[in-house]
Design a protein around this motif. Structure first.
Motif, short mmCIF file in Angstrom:
data_model
loop_
_atom_site.label_atom_id
_atom_site.label_comp_id
_atom_site.label_asym_id
_atom_site.label_seq_id
_atom_site.Cartn_x
_atom_site.Cartn_y
_atom_site.Cartn_z
N UNK A 98 -37.95 -9.72 -61.94
CA UNK A 98 -37.86 -10.15 -60.70
C UNK A 98 -36.23 -10.29 -60.72
N UNK A 99 -35.64 -10.13 -59.44
CA UNK A 99 -34.36 -10.45 -59.22
C UNK A 99 -34.14 -11.90 -58.70
N UNK A 100 -33.13 -12.32 -57.95
CA UNK A 100 -32.91 -13.51 -57.41
C UNK A 100 -33.52 -13.60 -55.92
N UNK A 101 -34.50 -14.55 -55.85
CA UNK A 101 -35.26 -14.65 -54.61
C UNK A 101 -34.23 -15.09 -53.42
N UNK A 102 -34.37 -14.64 -52.20
CA UNK A 102 -33.64 -14.84 -51.03
C UNK A 102 -34.79 -15.61 -50.05
N UNK A 103 -34.30 -17.00 -49.76
CA UNK A 103 -35.05 -17.81 -49.04
C UNK A 103 -34.43 -17.71 -47.48
N UNK A 104 -35.10 -17.24 -46.53
CA UNK A 104 -34.53 -17.18 -45.30
C UNK A 104 -35.38 -17.99 -44.22
N UNK A 105 -34.87 -18.95 -43.63
CA UNK A 105 -35.21 -19.83 -42.76
C UNK A 105 -35.52 -19.08 -41.56
N UNK A 106 -36.72 -19.37 -40.78
CA UNK A 106 -37.00 -18.48 -39.57
C UNK A 106 -37.47 -19.46 -38.36
N UNK A 146 -19.55 -31.10 -41.92
CA UNK A 146 -20.02 -29.83 -41.18
C UNK A 146 -20.59 -28.82 -42.00
N UNK A 147 -21.99 -28.40 -41.58
CA UNK A 147 -22.50 -27.46 -42.18
C UNK A 147 -22.94 -25.95 -41.54
N UNK A 148 -23.02 -24.98 -41.98
CA UNK A 148 -23.44 -23.68 -41.17
C UNK A 148 -24.79 -23.23 -42.01
N UNK A 149 -25.46 -22.63 -40.91
CA UNK A 149 -26.71 -22.12 -41.47
C UNK A 149 -26.98 -20.76 -40.90
N UNK A 150 -27.50 -19.66 -41.65
CA UNK A 150 -27.93 -18.49 -41.10
C UNK A 150 -29.57 -18.53 -40.93
N UNK A 151 -30.01 -18.08 -39.83
CA UNK A 151 -31.44 -18.18 -39.51
C UNK A 151 -32.06 -16.90 -38.91
N UNK A 152 -33.17 -16.64 -39.15
CA UNK A 152 -33.83 -15.51 -38.41
C UNK A 152 -34.62 -16.04 -37.08
N UNK A 153 -34.22 -15.73 -35.97
CA UNK A 153 -34.82 -15.70 -34.75
C UNK A 153 -36.09 -14.55 -34.62
N UNK A 154 -37.23 -14.86 -34.95
CA UNK A 154 -38.30 -13.78 -35.04
C UNK A 154 -38.56 -13.35 -33.87
N UNK A 155 -38.63 -11.91 -33.65
CA UNK A 155 -39.28 -11.29 -32.42
C UNK A 155 -40.64 -10.65 -32.69
N UNK A 156 -40.72 -10.36 -33.88
CA UNK A 156 -42.14 -9.83 -34.35
C UNK A 156 -42.60 -10.10 -35.76
N UNK A 157 -43.86 -10.61 -35.71
CA UNK A 157 -44.11 -11.04 -37.63
C UNK A 157 -45.80 -10.86 -37.61
N UNK A 158 -46.04 -10.45 -38.67
CA UNK A 158 -47.48 -10.17 -38.74
C UNK A 158 -47.92 -10.33 -40.40
N UNK A 159 -49.18 -10.19 -40.54
CA UNK A 159 -49.44 -10.33 -42.16
C UNK A 159 -49.25 -8.89 -42.72
N UNK A 160 -48.71 -8.86 -44.02
CA UNK A 160 -48.40 -7.43 -44.66
C UNK A 160 -49.90 -7.01 -45.02
N UNK A 161 -50.42 -5.78 -44.64
CA UNK A 161 -51.71 -5.19 -45.11
C UNK A 161 -51.75 -4.54 -46.34
N UNK A 162 -50.73 -4.61 -47.31
CA UNK A 162 -50.60 -3.98 -48.42
C UNK A 162 -51.64 -4.40 -49.37
N UNK A 163 -51.83 -5.96 -49.50
CA UNK A 163 -52.64 -6.40 -50.38
C UNK A 163 -53.74 -7.35 -49.70
#
Length: 162
Positions: free
Chosen positions: A49-57, A95-112
């Motif tokens: 495993x590499x370093x995890x990316x945690x993205x607030x959405x 002062x703080x700055x954050x980067x977030x994802x404004x979700x346009x589409x989302x769904x469960x992964x059907x891989x597993x």
């Protein structure tokens, strides 16, 4: 939409989506997606495993409610949206700055996992379908997906849930 940074992320929810209503009456669901890259180590003959990316959405309006009803901690999801950056003043006055994802589409992964899709009736435009649309996953399908034992992308045994 010109000039916006659109990305797709695949990862696991670190907690159940938190649904709230703004003072203007709009619903918003907030959640974090953890995406961990894996690579093959030729020396050890194993995936690492590499370093995890945690993205607030955040998801808004009807999608916020759909997320709250359909998604749960540990689920593997695929989300697409626009990266946004905002600044604010923290409680300590910094002062703080954050980067977030404004979700346009989302769904469960059907891989597993499998999912049952139920069309939702709503008044808004939903991807070309005037009658609305969205995911609603039944309770029994809300279990964390299990990767096959020989799958290189599955979580190693004993790894904590995100």
């Amino acid at each position: 939409m010109a000039g916006e940074t659109v990305i797709t992320i695949v990862g696991n929810l670190t907690a159940d989506p938190e649904l709230r209503t703004t003072s203007a009456g709009a619903q918003v669901a907030s959640f974090t997606i953890a995406s961990t890259p894996r690579s093959w180590n030729r020396n050890t003959g194993q995936f690492e495993d590499g370093q995890a990316l945690f993205l607030r959405c955040s998801a808004w309006r009807d999608m916020a409610e759909h997320c709250a009803n359909s998604l749960a901690k540990g689920m593997r999801v695929i989300a697409q949206g626009r990266l946004t950056q905002r600044s604010y003043e923290a409680k300590d006055g910094t002062q703080r700055t954050v980067v977030e994802l404004q979700v346009d589409e989302i769904g469960p992964s059907l891989r597993y996992a499998t999912a049952q899709v139920q069309k939702m009736q709503s008044g808004g435009y939903q991807g070309g379908n005037a009658n609305g649309g969205g995911y609603q996953q039944p309770q029994q399908a809300r279990q964390q997906p299990q990767a096959p034992a020989d799958d290189p992308w599955g979580a190693p045994a004993g790894e904590p849930d995100f």
